[in-house]
Scaffold this motif. Structure first.
Motif, PDB file in Angstrom:
ATOM      1  N   SER A   1       0.827  -1.212   0.000  1.00 52.92           N
ATOM      2  CA  SER A   1       0.000   0.000   0.000  1.00 52.92           C
ATOM      3  C   SER A   1       0.858   1.257   0.000  1.00 52.92           C
ATOM      4  O   SER A   1       0.546   2.232  -0.699  1.00 52.92           O
ATOM      5  N   ASP A   2       1.914   1.259   0.781  1.00 53.17           N
ATOM      6  CA  ASP A   2       2.792   2.422   0.836  1.00 53.17           C
ATOM      7  C   ASP A   2       3.448   2.687  -0.517  1.00 53.17           C
ATOM      8  O   ASP A   2       3.531   3.838  -0.961  1.00 53.17           O
ATOM      9  N   LYS A   3       3.914   1.643  -1.181  1.00 50.08           N
ATOM     10  CA  LYS A   3       4.518   1.805  -2.503  1.00 50.08           C
ATOM     11  C   LYS A   3       3.497   2.323  -3.504  1.00 50.08           C
ATOM     12  O   LYS A   3       3.786   3.198  -4.311  1.00 50.08           O
ATOM     13  N   TRP A   4       2.287   1.765  -3.458  1.00 52.19           N
ATOM     14  CA  TRP A   4       1.229   2.184  -4.371  1.00 52.19           C
ATOM     15  C   TRP A   4       0.863   3.648  -4.126  1.00 52.19           C
ATOM     16  O   TRP A   4       0.717   4.423  -5.059  1.00 52.19           O
ATOM     17  N   ARG A   5       0.723   4.049  -2.865  1.00 51.88           N
ATOM     18  CA  ARG A   5       0.346   5.418  -2.519  1.00 51.88           C
ATOM     19  C   ARG A   5       1.403   6.411  -3.007  1.00 51.88           C
ATOM     20  O   ARG A   5       1.083   7.459  -3.559  1.00 51.88           O
ATOM     21  N   GLU A   6       2.665   6.071  -2.831  1.00 55.82           N
ATOM     22  CA  GLU A   6       3.735   6.948  -3.306  1.00 55.82           C
ATOM     23  C   GLU A   6       3.675   7.097  -4.823  1.00 55.82           C
ATOM     24  O   GLU A   6       3.778   8.201  -5.358  1.00 55.82           O
ATOM     25  N   ASP A   7       3.489   5.984  -5.524  1.00 56.57           N
ATOM     26  CA  ASP A   7       3.374   6.041  -6.983  1.00 56.57           C
ATOM     27  C   ASP A   7       2.153   6.862  -7.394  1.00 56.57           C
ATOM     28  O   ASP A   7       2.245   7.712  -8.280  1.00 56.57           O
ATOM     29  N   TYR A   8       1.024   6.635  -6.755  1.00 57.06           N
ATOM     30  CA  TYR A   8      -0.213   7.345  -7.087  1.00 57.06           C
ATOM     31  C   TYR A   8      -0.062   8.845  -6.845  1.00 57.06           C
ATOM     32  O   TYR A   8      -0.490   9.661  -7.661  1.00 57.06           O
ATOM     33  N   ASN A   9       0.575   9.227  -5.755  1.00 54.79           N
ATOM     34  CA  ASN A   9       0.687  10.635  -5.402  1.00 54.79           C
ATOM     35  C   ASN A   9       1.750  11.388  -6.198  1.00 54.79           C
ATOM     36  O   ASN A   9       1.654  12.609  -6.331  1.00 54.79           O
ATOM     37  N   PHE A  10       2.757  10.697  -6.709  1.00 62.12           N
ATOM     38  CA  PHE A  10       3.847  11.404  -7.372  1.00 62.12           C
ATOM     39  C   PHE A  10       3.997  11.091  -8.855  1.00 62.12           C
ATOM     40  O   PHE A  10       4.469  11.938  -9.608  1.00 62.12           O
ATOM     41  N   ASN A  11       3.631   9.897  -9.297  1.00 61.45           N
ATOM     42  CA  ASN A  11       3.874   9.496 -10.685  1.00 61.45           C
ATOM     43  C   ASN A  11       2.612   9.371 -11.527  1.00 61.45           C
ATOM     44  O   ASN A  11       2.687   9.405 -12.755  1.00 61.45           O
ATOM     45  N   HIS A  12       1.492   9.212 -10.907  1.00 61.98           N
ATOM     46  CA  HIS A  12       0.213   9.020 -11.597  1.00 61.98           C
ATOM     47  C   HIS A  12      -0.255  10.346 -12.200  1.00 61.98           C
ATOM     48  O   HIS A  12      -0.274  11.362 -11.518  1.00 61.98           O
ATOM     49  N   PRO A  13      -0.618  10.381 -13.494  1.00 57.84           N
ATOM     50  CA  PRO A  13      -1.125  11.625 -14.082  1.00 57.84           C
ATOM     51  C   PRO A  13      -2.419  12.062 -13.395  1.00 57.84           C
ATOM     52  O   PRO A  13      -3.289  11.236 -13.127  1.00 57.84           O
ATOM     53  N   HIS A  14      -2.529  13.355 -13.121  1.00 59.74           N
ATOM     54  CA  HIS A  14      -3.717  13.904 -12.474  1.00 59.74           C
ATOM     55  C   HIS A  14      -4.414  14.862 -13.430  1.00 59.74           C
ATOM     56  O   HIS A  14      -3.780  15.735 -14.029  1.00 59.74           O
ATOM     57  N   LYS A  15      -5.701  14.691 -13.571  1.00 55.75           N
ATOM     58  CA  LYS A  15      -6.492  15.526 -14.469  1.00 55.75           C
ATOM     59  C   LYS A  15      -6.368  17.007 -14.106  1.00 55.75           C
ATOM     60  O   LYS A  15      -6.267  17.864 -14.982  1.00 55.75           O
TER      61      LYS A  15
END
Length: 79
Positions: free
Chosen positions: A49-63
């Motif tokens: 979960s921690d790895k996923w959250r970091e990826d989501y918050n920093f690498n995931h494109p945001h509209k």
């Protein structure tokens, strides 16, 4: 909380789209983590979960950032 002009508003039961951002996050988390892995221990869930959250918050494109990641946004608009 009145002195800060903050009003708490709760979503109505069965009206999940009153808080669509949280529902979207919950869907991504459920599909990417909870449905994708079998967990034998809570530690494993936390680590993934921690790895996923970091990826989501920093690498995931945001509209809201023009479909670029926060890291890319910071790089473009530094200084």
């Amino acid at each position: 909380m009145q002195k800060n002009f903050i009003e708490i508003k709760y979503t109505q039961p069965g009206k999940s789209m009153q808080n669509g951002y949280i529902e979207l996050f919950n869907r991504f988390f459920r599909e990417d983590i909870l449905d994708a892995y079998n967990f034998n221990h809570i530690y494993l869930l936390q680590k993934i979960s921690d790895k996923w959250r970091e990826d989501y918050n920093f690498n995931h494109p945001h509209k809201s950032l023009g479909n670029i990641s926060p890291k890319e946004y910071m790089r473009r608009y530094e200084d």
